[in-house]
Scaffold this active site. Structure first.
Site, PDB file in Angstrom:
ATOM      1  CE1 TYR A   1      -6.244  -5.274   9.401  1.00  0.00           C
ATOM      2  CE2 TYR A   1      -6.711  -6.275   7.275  1.00  0.00           C
ATOM      3  CZ  TYR A   1      -6.467  -6.398   8.613  1.00  0.00           C
ATOM      4  OH  TYR A   1      -6.446  -7.616   9.190  1.00  0.00           O
TER       5      TYR A   1
ATOM      6  CG  ASP B   1      -1.915  -1.147   1.163  1.00  0.00           C
ATOM      7  OD1 ASP B   1      -2.933  -1.015   0.488  1.00  0.00           O
ATOM      8  OD2 ASP B   1      -1.641  -2.193   1.795  1.00  0.00           O
TER       9      ASP B   1
HETATM   10 CU   LIG Z   1      -5.044  -8.697   9.044  1.00  0.00          CU
END
Ligand SMILES: [Cu+2]
Length: 635
Positions: free
Chosen positions: A372, A287
């Site tokens: 996330y 990322d």
């Molecule tokens: Cu995870």
């Protein structure tokens, strides 16, 4: 070390246009500060002019270019084309890939095969970085892979049902849909409940529990995010790719204002999922180099993400078109009483113990990377320690399956690569690797990395003991991955300045406690592992080079691998007594479970830099016994 101002960003773009290198269609994956040479920064004194320059990566007509722009003269110093380099994904590419796929007739056919009407409004698609897989047939194409979801039950997007077996591959620059993968359809299962509008019954409101810092606390802010707290000082700079860059981290010991770290930042992340199916195997995200922690930074909610008493700051980032934008409440800095004693001793049952309350300073930002959220903290303590902490929260990435329970016929097969975390919902297992580039300069640039090995030894002489352990120190002499110890007693790694001594003749240094340091066990010829080769070892050391900044190289997006730390260290240059950089991968495996559902309770991971022989005595012994008493009306 300050980030480029919006004016400087605009001037860099204007200089490129004036030089005929860029035009109105040019896009800018990176417009970032080109730091002054380290020696000049360290020798700089207030009032001396600074040299401001921009490192630009730009994309024009499907090609990638790099340029260095002098921002005092607004002139291009140098530029070059970088054939084959795929810079970070741009905002517009994400949208083009999504819209191109949903408009494609093959995609509409695949949806119809799954019973969706042509005018359905419940399907949405979210492009993701694609990785590189040899033989897949997308060589040289700038692609995104696009999975889709059904939000028919008005679900929170992260609980929408993944439409399994369906995925698009789109050239994100041209919008050409290169493939629509339409495998066996898993019947769309009902969604489990428990989030958004369907939370379980909430407790009555709690009595307040908060961190208060009346009287304004003890944080000093000067200039553009120059932070001071107790004996600590450092600078914070927003960065599209790294999120935050901390620099010139110093501790004033009363006699000297001492450099500890020249620069610290997250340099890469690698999150490989362990599901081999065509719609999942590419999910091996990096990322930082693909999207950027600064690009994905999310606003902080006061009183929940950070204490109400925190200092909140808006951060400004360069945009893809050469303009700038500001993210509100993107950074918080706060001090907290941990509720623990910083130190204490009770010398008798009658007297109160001698003790001090621990307080610490936290610098926090929270990038949201798809499902996330990573709470990324730098924590400074009065004892001279620095903690690197990452709290993982948000949602597990989920896939739709037929099994509602482990008693169902398909359950064993459905959970071959993950756990059932709710009915019809499997979260594939995966790893998280977050690499930090730690340019420690303990009392200056000439440092050495030491291994303090804990070695079992027979007791010498006529001891009553049979054995004990001793510390054997050795220098890590060359660049490379720091090999793991085979000593049963383990080891402590230490960065020291071999040319300086403390008051009792020891070399000042910092121990590094790598708390969470799981390494990747993927085979070295696995394509994602080749791109993220840094993750095979928790610790690396390199000679300082200003252009060696990213653990997987400058262009990890769609890369074939070979860049980054393996390349930086290939010549195994000597490191003892040199300006060295220490690279640490905070790694943890994520075995999924129902308690991850509906949302992951924040799971903390950390590593600690602790002073070792750096001070002559514990600096937290200077903590005053009493806090300043509050004025009476506030008591
Ligand atoms: Cu995870």
């Amino acid at each position: 070390m300050e980030a480029l101002s919006p004016d400087e960003v605009a001037n860099a773009v204007e200089a490129l246009k004036a030089a005929g290198l860029a035009d109105d269609q040019t896009l800018y994956p990176q417009i970032a500060l080109s730091e002054m040479p380290k020696a000049d920064v360290l020798a700089w004194t207030p009032g001396t002019p600074v040299v401001r320059r921009a490192d630009v990566i730009f994309r024009k007509a499907g090609e990638t270019y790099e340029a260095l722009v002098d921002l005092d003269k607004n002139e291009v110093v140098s530029s070059r084309e970088v054939p084959g380099a795929e810079p970070m994904i741009l905002d517009g590419e994400w949208k083009l890939a999504r819209d191109s796929l949903t408009a494609d007739p093959r995609f509409k056919t695949a949806l119809a095969r799954r019973g969706y009407a042509a005018d359905n409004t419940s399907v949405f698609c979210t492009p993701a970085s694609a990785g590189y897989f040899p033989g897949e047939g997308y060589e040289g194409r700038r692609i995104l892979k696009v999975p889709c979801y059904d939000s028919n039950e008005k679900l929170h997007p992260q609980l929408a049902r993944p439409i399994e077996g369906l995925m698009g591959v789109v050239d994100s620059e041209t919008g050409e849909v290169l493939a629509v993968i339409d495998n066996d359809a898993v019947p769309l299962p009902p969604a489990p409940k428990g989030y958004g509008n369907d939370l379980p019954p909430q407790r009555p409101p709690l009595n307040p529990v908060d961190i208060v810092a009346d009287l304004g606390g003890n944080i000093r802010v000067a200039g553009n995010l120059e932070i001071g707290w107790l004996d600590w000082s450092f600078h914070v700079r927003p960065d599209k790719r790294a999120g935050l860059i901390l620099s010139l981290v110093r501790f004033d010991d009363g006699a000297r204002n001492r450099l500890i770290a020249y620069r610290m930042n997250v340099s890469e992340m690698f999150v490989p999922y362990m599901d081999p199916s065509p719609e999942w195997s590419y999910r091996t995200f990096m990322d930082v180099g693909e999207f950027g922690l600064g690009y994905l930074i999310s606003p902080l909610r006061e009183g929940a993400d950070c204490p109400i008493s925190a200092l909140y700051a808006d951060l400004t980032f360069p945009d893809d078109d050469g303009s700038s934008y500001t993210r509100k409440n993107a950074l918080c800095i706060f001090e907290r009483a941990t509720g623990d004693p910083a130190w204490r001793h009770s010398s008798g049952s009658k007297d109160p113990p001698d003790s001090r309350p621990e307080i610490e300073l936290v610098v926090r930002h929270i990038p949201t990377l798809g499902n996330y959220d990573y709470v990324i903290d730098y924590v400074f303590q009065p004892r001279g320690a620095i903690k690197l902490r990452v709290g993982a929260t948000g949602f597990d990435a989920i896939k739709s399956v037929e099994a509602a329970s482990m008693a169902d016929a398909t359950a064993k097969q459905d959970t071959a690569h993950g756990a059932l975390i709710a009915p019809y919902t499997v979260a594939p297992h995966h790893d998280h690797y977050i690499n930090y580039r730690l340019d420690l300069d303990i009392d200056g640039e000439a440092n050495a990395l030491m291994r303090d090995r804990i070695v079992a030894k027979p007791a010498e002489g006529s001891s009553l003991r049979k054995g004990l352990w001793k510390v054997e120190s050795e220098t890590v002499a060359n660049e490379g991955a720091v090999p793991k110890t085979h000593d049963a007693g383990g080891e402590v790694l230490r960065v020291e300045n071999p040319n300086e001594t403390n008051a009792i003749g020891q070399h000042p240094g910092y121990w590094f406690d790598a708390g969470h340091s799981v390494s990747s066990i993927l085979p070295s010829d696995d394509p994602p592992q080749m791109r993220a080769a840094f993750s095979a070892h928790p610790l690396w050391v390199t000679r300082y080079k200003p252009d060696e900044v990213w653990a997987a190289g400058l262009y990890p997006n769609l890369s074939k691998g070979g860049d980054g730390l393996p390349q930086f260290t290939a010549d195994a240059e000597p490191t003892a007594g040199e300006d060295i950089v220490f690279w640490y991968t905070l790694g943890f495996r994520h075995l999924t479970k129902p308690e991850d559902f509906p949302i992951l309770p924040t799971y903390w991971h950390e590593a600690v830099l602790r002073p070792a022989f750096f001070f002559d005595r514990d600096p937290s012994s200077r903590l005053n016994e009493a806090f300043v008493p509050l004025p009476e009306e506030q008591q």
